[in-house]
Design a protein around this motif. Structure first.
Motif, PDB file in Angstrom:
ATOM      1  N   ALA A 221       0.702  -1.156   0.036  1.00 31.80           N
ATOM      2  CA  ALA A 221       0.110   0.030  -0.058  1.00 31.80           C
ATOM      3  C   ALA A 221       0.920   1.199  -0.137  1.00 31.80           C
ATOM      4  N   GLU A 222       0.662   2.265  -0.765  1.00 28.17           N
ATOM      5  CA  GLU A 222       1.427   3.469  -0.964  1.00 28.17           C
ATOM      6  C   GLU A 222       0.789   4.752  -0.777  1.00 28.17           C
ATOM      7  N   ARG A 223      -0.398   4.953  -1.336  1.00 26.69           N
ATOM      8  CA  ARG A 223      -1.227   6.121  -1.194  1.00 26.69           C
ATOM      9  C   ARG A 223      -2.913   6.202  -1.613  1.00 26.69           C
ATOM     10  N   TRP A 224      -3.371   7.150  -1.163  1.00 30.38           N
ATOM     11  CA  TRP A 224      -4.918   7.253  -1.655  1.00 30.38           C
ATOM     12  C   TRP A 224      -4.968   8.346  -2.753  1.00 30.38           C
ATOM     13  N   PHE A 225      -5.864   8.072  -3.543  1.00 21.46           N
ATOM     14  CA  PHE A 225      -6.312   9.045  -4.700  1.00 21.46           C
ATOM     15  C   PHE A 225      -7.764   9.360  -4.704  1.00 21.46           C
ATOM     16  N   CYS A 226      -8.187  10.631  -5.284  1.00 24.17           N
ATOM     17  CA  CYS A 226      -9.254  11.088  -5.214  1.00 24.17           C
ATOM     18  C   CYS A 226     -10.234  10.775  -6.482  1.00 24.17           C
ATOM     19  N   SER A 227      -9.414  10.368  -7.645  1.00 24.31           N
ATOM     20  CA  SER A 227      -9.935  10.015  -8.977  1.00 24.31           C
ATOM     21  C   SER A 227      -9.005   9.142  -9.723  1.00 24.31           C
ATOM     22  N   GLU A 228      -9.734   8.506 -10.745  1.00 26.15           N
ATOM     23  CA  GLU A 228      -9.033   7.757 -11.447  1.00 26.15           C
ATOM     24  C   GLU A 228      -7.864   8.591 -12.383  1.00 26.15           C
ATOM     25  N   ASN A 229      -8.474   9.820 -12.788  1.00 28.57           N
ATOM     26  CA  ASN A 229      -7.741  10.529 -13.528  1.00 28.57           C
ATOM     27  C   ASN A 229      -6.641  11.120 -13.128  1.00 28.57           C
ATOM     28  N   GLU A 230      -6.435  11.466 -11.578  1.00 30.45           N
ATOM     29  CA  GLU A 230      -5.535  11.725 -10.949  1.00 30.45           C
ATOM     30  C   GLU A 230      -4.498  10.736 -10.631  1.00 30.45           C
ATOM     31  N   ALA A 231      -4.768   9.497 -10.452  1.00 38.34           N
ATOM     32  CA  ALA A 231      -3.856   8.322 -10.239  1.00 38.34           C
ATOM     33  C   ALA A 231      -3.035   8.292 -11.652  1.00 38.34           C
ATOM     34  N   GLU A 232      -3.777   8.218 -12.878  1.00 38.05           N
ATOM     35  CA  GLU A 232      -2.937   7.947 -14.011  1.00 38.05           C
ATOM     36  C   GLU A 232      -2.389   9.265 -14.240  1.00 38.05           C
ATOM     37  N   ALA A 233      -2.476  10.371 -13.839  1.00 41.67           N
ATOM     38  CA  ALA A 233      -1.705  11.572 -13.970  1.00 41.67           C
ATOM     39  C   ALA A 233      -0.323  11.411 -13.482  1.00 41.67           C
ATOM     40  N   MET A 234      -0.372  10.587 -12.165  1.00 41.32           N
ATOM     41  CA  MET A 234       0.782  10.563 -11.429  1.00 41.32           C
ATOM     42  C   MET A 234       1.386   9.256 -11.754  1.00 41.32           C
TER      43      MET A 234
END
Length: 241
Positions: A221-234
């Motif tokens: 486990a590493e971190r939380w995201f607020c949206s899939e778009n945010e996750a993919e941007a990172m």
């Protein structure tokens, strides 16, 4: 030799004028560092803002979701207005690096002077005076204590906690504890990000089979995201199941 040629070609592409462009439009705010205009992701250059899952301490020494607050501050500041961005180069996640303006005001500078980001990177000196202004005004992150965004991901027991005033005695316990991110920073930020032994970054959304198997207090486990778009941007990719 082949590897060196490929790397040289890649660097030439990144440094070429093709990566320099002007974009205008009302952006989607992905986090306090990243926006999207016309399906083009832009990373605000020269500054470093907390990611959406970062936790800080407020003026009373209590934990608060400063990463979400920084993102929301940028959303409120934008307020549907048109941004004008000048990009030059890309980062390791493929985002264009840019300086953006709203009605002639430098957004990057506003983020730092409002206390929602720090001056950072090769052009850190550009926004250093804005950071001093924010610190003296106890604005944004400077209202309490926090870990610099670039130290947040690799924090450990020796990580330095900073603030405009005195750092609470319990700051180490509150911001460096292993169970800090056992719960999402916001009810809207429930996507789980993991990193496996090969460095593969995968995100897991509620409803996927793998989601309930991930304990956010333990690796991978590493971190939380607020949206899939945010996750993919990172640089994260959706789990297969």
């Amino acid at each position: 030799m082949k590897y060196r040629v490929m790397m040289a070609a890649l660097l030439a592409i990144i440094a070429s004028p093709v990566c320099a462009a002007k974009l205008s439009g009302a952006p989607q705010i992905l986090d306090a560092n990243t926006i999207e205009i016309a399906q083009t992701r832009i990373r605000l250059s020269g500054i470093e803002a907390p990611e959406t899952d970062q936790i800080c301490l407020d003026t009373h020494g209590q934990k608060w979701a400063c990463g979400v607050a920084a993102r929301d501050a940028l959303i409120n500041y934008s307020n549907g207005r048109i941004w004008d961005c000048q990009t030059a180069g890309v980062d390791k996640y493929g985002r264009f690096l840019g300086s953006c303006f709203v009605e002639g005001q430098d957004v990057n500078a506003w983020m730092v002077s409002s206390g929602w980001a720090l001056s950072s990177g090769p052009s850190a000196h550009v926004y250093l005076i804005n950071e001093v202004v924010a610190s003296n005004a106890f604005a944004g992150l400077w209202s309490g204590a926090f870990i610099t965004p670039w130290d947040w991901r690799r924090r450990n027991k020796s990580t330095i906690i900073v603030g405009a005033s005195s750092v609470p005695n319990k700051a180490q316990e509150l911001l460096l504890g292993s169970a800090l991110l056992s719960d999402p920073p916001s009810p809207d930020c429930v996507i789980k990000g993991t990193v496996d032994g090969n460095g593969e970054r995968t995100y897991h959304s509620p409803g996927q089979i793998s989601y309930g198997q991930i304990d956010m207090t333990k690796k991978p486990a590493e971190r939380w995201f607020c949206s899939e778009n945010e996750a993919e941007a990172m640089g994260w990719h959706r789990a297969a199941r």
